[in-house]
Write a protein that holds these residues in place. Structure first.
Motif, short mmCIF file in Angstrom:
data_model
loop_
_atom_site.label_atom_id
_atom_site.label_comp_id
_atom_site.label_asym_id
_atom_site.label_seq_id
_atom_site.Cartn_x
_atom_site.Cartn_y
_atom_site.Cartn_z
N ARG A 150 0.93 -0.99 -0.01
CA ARG A 150 0.18 -0.18 -0.09
C ARG A 150 0.69 0.97 -0.12
O ARG A 150 0.68 2.29 -0.55
N ALA A 183 2.15 1.81 -3.38
CA ALA A 183 1.02 2.18 -4.34
C ALA A 183 0.78 3.77 -4.26
O ALA A 183 0.21 4.41 -5.09
N SER A 184 0.83 4.25 -2.99
CA SER A 184 0.45 5.75 -2.59
C SER A 184 1.66 6.46 -3.41
O SER A 184 1.38 7.76 -3.49
N ARG A 185 2.78 5.89 -3.28
CA ARG A 185 3.99 6.74 -4.00
C ARG A 185 4.22 6.56 -5.43
O ARG A 185 4.78 7.48 -6.18
N SER A 186 3.32 5.65 -6.12
CA SER A 186 3.54 5.36 -7.44
C SER A 186 2.91 6.28 -8.33
O SER A 186 1.84 7.02 -8.09
N LYS A 187 3.54 6.77 -9.34
CA LYS A 187 3.04 7.74 -10.52
C LYS A 187 2.17 7.11 -11.65
O LYS A 187 1.81 7.73 -12.47
N ALA A 191 -0.91 5.02 -12.54
CA ALA A 191 -2.11 4.56 -11.96
C ALA A 191 -2.34 3.01 -12.05
O ALA A 191 -3.06 2.53 -11.05
N GLN A 203 -0.16 0.62 -12.19
CA GLN A 203 0.50 -0.12 -11.14
C GLN A 203 0.02 -0.01 -9.56
O GLN A 203 0.17 -1.11 -8.96
N SER A 204 -0.43 1.27 -9.37
CA SER A 204 -1.10 1.54 -8.01
C SER A 204 -2.39 0.73 -7.77
O SER A 204 -2.27 -0.18 -6.47
N ARG A 205 -3.25 0.45 -8.68
CA ARG A 205 -4.35 -0.57 -8.39
C ARG A 205 -3.99 -1.80 -8.39
O ARG A 205 -4.62 -2.73 -7.61
#
Length: 355
Positions: free
Chosen positions: A17, A20-24, A26, A28-30
């Motif tokens: 998590r 995911a919060s640091r990823s630019k 979208a 990859q985050s989900r």
């Protein structure tokens, strides 16, 4: 049904998590959030819904995550098959396109995609579809565009010298003016507008052969046009003849469009009605003649091209009055587009120090 796959354990749910919060990215985050839900013990179906996917897609991303970690959750788009032309062959093709065809050998005066399709096959033994030739040309930095006019008897050195020395020539012509006098650079030319009209490209459905009217009559008029690119202004007259009397009318018209308190420098070619001593040049104007056989120095040539492509071609004019009306309407349409005048007309060599 395939069995479940165990998720690698070197990342905890809070770790995923946090990533995911640091990823630019979208996507990859989900995917990270879905995998975090799996580590928390959520069912695969519910975890998949968090990432907006189905269970099978989640299974695929688990495989990639197990192999490459979080970096495996990025999209890796295929670049497609490797080009069948080597870099050296592409460079050679670019030189062929820039050099242009030999009318005797190639049978055409400009390259078409179908001609280059044949050249590629003959030179490199590679057969492309005609549409792919167009995509290949774009990748090589080429675009399908209109050419500027070039006189066949032109002396390139003379044209280059005129551009280089223009600031000096301008100073010599306006040296008698008061210091600080605003100077406007204008360009002038004439075009014949008539019944024997041109046909230009148009959009049509692939596979069709659109038809356009082509009049064979010869009645015509002349459109005298001048532009000041820096101001986005123009002055034009539609007249029955191109002669000294018509030219006098036009330079008087240009004079009225010069900004109050400014002085116009009018660049024009060496037509007989331009160079005659019978012309009375207005006090707020100075004429500078362009070198012979150098139409590309005059952006009004490109103005004529623009007017024909947009408003004057693919038409039939039944009467002389219709020709005059069409010429005036086309010119007025241009005057309503000052940014277009500036875009077409600005020349670095003529507008040094002007905005």
């Amino acid at each position: 049904m395939p069995g479940s796959i165990r998720l690698r354990q070197d990342y905890s749910a809070p770790d995923l998590r946090r990533l995911a919060s640091r990823s630019k990215d979208a996507n990859q985050s989900r995917r990270l959030l879905s995998l975090a839900a799996v580590l928390d013990g959520m069912s695969r179906a519910d975890a998949a819904r968090i990432g907006g996917m189905d269970r099978q897609t989640l299974r695929d991303w688990v495989h990639r995550f197990n192999q490459a970690g979080p970096d495996g959750l990025f999209d890796h788009w295929s670049t497609g098959p490797a080009s069948r032309l080597s870099d050296e062959q592409k460079a050679e093709l670019a030189l062929v396109v820039e050099a242009g065809p030999d009318p005797v050998v190639d049978g055409v005066v400009r390259w078409r995609r179908i001609d280059l399709q044949r050249v590629i096959k003959e030179r490199f033994g590679v057969e492309y579809h005609e549409r792919h030739v167009g995509r290949l040309l774009k990748k090589l930095g080429f675009s399908h565009m209109s050419a500027r006019p070039l006189h066949p008897g032109q002396d390139a050195a003379t044209v280059a010298a005129f551009k280089k020395n223009f600031p000096r020539a301008l100073t010599a012509h306006i040296g008698h003016l008061p210091k600080g006098k605003p100077i406007e650079i204008w360009f002038q030319d004439e075009a014949r507008i008539g019944q024997k009209n041109g046909i230009v490209r148009l959009w049509a459905k692939r596979g069709t052969r659109p038809r356009q009217p082509a009049d064979q009559r010869y009645q015509n008029a002349y459109l005298f046009g001048a532009i000041c690119p820096a101001r986005g202004k123009g002055a034009g007259l539609a007249l029955p003849f191109a002669d000294t009397f018509a030219m006098q009318l036009h330079i008087d018209e240009i004079s009225r469009h010069v900004k109050r308190g400014a002085h116009a420098v009018l660049l024009l070619d060496r037509a007989g009605w331009h160079t005659t001593e019978k012309l009375i040049v207005p006090r707020n104007m100075t004429l500078i003649f362009l070198p012979s056989r150098s139409p590309e120095l005059n952006p009004v040539e490109n103005v004529w091209q623009y007017l024909r492509q947009n408003w004057l071609s693919n038409r039939v004019f039944d009467t002389y009055d219709a020709i005059i009306d069409a010429a005036c309407q086309a010119w007025n349409n241009l005057i309503d587009q000052p940014q277009t005048i500036t875009s077409i007309g600005m020349r670095d060599w003529a507008h040094i120090g002007q905005s």
